[in-house]
Design an enzyme around this catalytic site. Structure first.
Site, mmCIF file in Angstrom:
data_model
loop_
_atom_site.group_PDB
_atom_site.id
_atom_site.type_symbol
_atom_site.label_atom_id
_atom_site.label_comp_id
_atom_site.label_asym_id
_atom_site.label_seq_id
_atom_site.Cartn_x
_atom_site.Cartn_y
_atom_site.Cartn_z
ATOM 1 N N ASN A 9 0.801 -1.085 0.164
ATOM 2 C CA ASN A 9 0.017 0.008 0.152
ATOM 3 C C ASN A 9 0.983 1.234 0.070
ATOM 4 O O ASN A 9 1.628 1.619 1.003
ATOM 5 C CB ASN A 9 -0.848 -0.070 1.207
ATOM 6 C CG ASN A 9 -1.736 1.415 1.274
ATOM 7 O OD1 ASN A 9 -1.554 2.148 0.540
ATOM 8 N ND2 ASN A 9 -2.548 1.458 2.525
ATOM 9 N N LYS A 11 0.263 4.219 -0.084
ATOM 10 C CA LYS A 11 -0.513 5.418 0.377
ATOM 11 C C LYS A 11 -0.148 6.489 -0.429
ATOM 12 O O LYS A 11 -0.115 6.552 -1.623
ATOM 13 C CB LYS A 11 0.028 5.619 1.827
ATOM 14 C CG LYS A 11 -0.223 4.100 2.579
ATOM 15 C CD LYS A 11 0.101 4.610 4.235
ATOM 16 C CE LYS A 11 -0.066 3.182 4.662
ATOM 17 N NZ LYS A 11 -0.098 3.199 6.328
ATOM 18 N N HIS A 94 -9.776 1.233 4.457
ATOM 19 C CA HIS A 94 -8.411 1.337 5.362
ATOM 20 C C HIS A 94 -8.752 2.520 6.615
ATOM 21 O O HIS A 94 -9.295 3.497 6.345
ATOM 22 C CB HIS A 94 -7.033 2.144 4.190
ATOM 23 C CG HIS A 94 -5.794 2.070 5.101
ATOM 24 N ND1 HIS A 94 -5.578 2.876 6.024
ATOM 25 C CD2 HIS A 94 -4.965 1.063 4.855
ATOM 26 C CE1 HIS A 94 -4.163 2.656 6.388
ATOM 27 N NE2 HIS A 94 -3.884 1.515 5.680
ATOM 28 N N GLU A 96 -6.848 5.035 7.668
ATOM 29 C CA GLU A 96 -6.432 6.016 7.270
ATOM 30 C C GLU A 96 -7.739 6.956 6.610
ATOM 31 O O GLU A 96 -8.070 8.030 6.814
ATOM 32 C CB GLU A 96 -5.443 6.226 6.415
ATOM 33 C CG GLU A 96 -4.127 5.765 7.521
ATOM 34 C CD GLU A 96 -2.788 5.414 6.715
ATOM 35 O OE1 GLU A 96 -2.796 5.531 5.609
ATOM 36 O OE2 GLU A 96 -1.999 4.570 7.499
ATOM 37 N N GLU A 166 -5.714 -5.167 10.211
ATOM 38 C CA GLU A 166 -4.676 -4.125 10.314
ATOM 39 C C GLU A 166 -5.010 -3.408 11.790
ATOM 40 O O GLU A 166 -5.653 -2.457 11.702
ATOM 41 C CB GLU A 166 -4.539 -3.147 9.200
ATOM 42 C CG GLU A 166 -4.209 -3.477 7.998
ATOM 43 C CD GLU A 166 -3.474 -2.427 7.096
ATOM 44 O OE1 GLU A 166 -2.336 -2.537 6.696
ATOM 45 O OE2 GLU A 166 -4.149 -1.341 6.643
ATOM 46 N N GLY A 172 2.450 2.020 11.025
ATOM 47 C CA GLY A 172 3.303 3.074 10.900
ATOM 48 C C GLY A 172 4.197 3.359 12.246
ATOM 49 O O GLY A 172 4.859 4.282 12.337
ATOM 50 N N SER A 212 3.326 -2.541 10.153
ATOM 51 C CA SER A 212 4.482 -2.753 10.506
ATOM 52 C C SER A 212 5.335 -4.047 10.024
ATOM 53 O O SER A 212 6.089 -4.511 11.042
ATOM 54 C CB SER A 212 5.143 -2.298 11.981
ATOM 55 O OG SER A 212 4.738 -1.182 12.335
#
Ligand code: 13P
Length: 247
Positions: A9, A11, A94, A96, A166, A172, A212
């Site tokens: 991904n 991003k 996702h 985010e 996730e 991250g 991660s």
């Protein structure tokens, strides 16, 4: 046997020029793997990346779609646009997008249905916050997210889908879930799929872990019985992804 699927991904990273260069680095490192490998990239990079990975077996995906077919939705990307540009997959839901762009479970359900109707394979994301994990509601939360996102999805459609677990606290942060934590939730997701559909669908659907993942921990995570690969952020933007994608 489920084929492992490792997706990067990207991003909001990589201009088309940078994307081409990254593909030139990664394609030779990934060649010949028995895993399915997908680069999920910004919409503006799709055409460039499709061209750059041609003949390698690597597939390309988007990072989002809107749930309408076309029209006055300034700034959005449709399923048809991604498909016509050569994408086969799309990341949906996702964390985010949920957090920064206020996507709801109901929005994500509409996007999943649109992707499936058009023939794009959704990589449907779910995951709990640190607070939810500490409250002991991880599995309840994920079951709720997935039950809403999968409303109206048939068993036949679900079979071909990918679900990415996730945990938000692992994204991250360099703080990977332990292998046991990741397997516990991926197994619970498979049980939910069996409950919503049947055993055949549960055995066919692929469930990824994300958060991660890197060149050091990928092989151990992907060796778990219910973890069929990974959704990879930071490590998908460098040569390390060669190791992760072939783990
Ligand atoms: P990182 O691999 O950078 O933690 O990101 C995970 C992720 O959000 C993939 O979708």
């Amino acid at each position: 046997m489920r084929k492992k699927i490792i997706a990067g991904n990207w991003k909001m990273n990589m201009t088309p020029t940078e994307a081409k260069a990254l593909c030139e680095t990664l394609v030779p490192l990934i060649k010949g793997t028995k895993n399915e490998v997908v680069f999920c990239v910004p919409a503006v990079d799709v055409t460039t990346v499709v061209k750059a990975v041609k003949g390698s077996g690597i597939k390309v995906g988007g990072e989002n779609i809107y749930f309408e077919d076309k029209g006055a939705f300034t700034g959005e990307t449709s399923a048809d646009m991604l498909l016509d540009a050569g994408a086969k997959y799309v990341i949906l839901g996702h964390s985010e997008r949920r957090e920064y762009f206020k996507e709801t479970d109901a929005d994500i359900n509409k996007k999943v249905l649109k992707a499936l109707e058009k023939g794009l394979t959704p990589i449907l994301c779910c995951g709990e916050s640190l607070e939810q994990r500490e409250q002991g509601i991880t599995i309840d939360w994920i079951r709720m997210q997935l039950k809403i996102a999968l409303q109206g999805v048939s068993a036949e459609q679900a079979k071909g889908m990918v679900i990415a677990y996730e945990p938000i606290w692992a994204i991250g942060t360099g703080k990977t879930a332990t292998t046991a934590q990741a397997e516990e939730v991926c197994k619970a997701i498979r049980l939910l799929i069996q409950e919503l559909y049947d055993r055949k669908t549960a055995n066919a659907i692929r469930i990824q872990y994300g958060g991660s993942v890197n060149a050091k921990n990928a092989a151990e995570l992907f060796a778990e019985p219910d973890i069929d690969g990974g959704l990879v952020g930071g490590a998908s933007l460098k040569a390390d992804f060669g190791t992760v994608a072939t783990a």
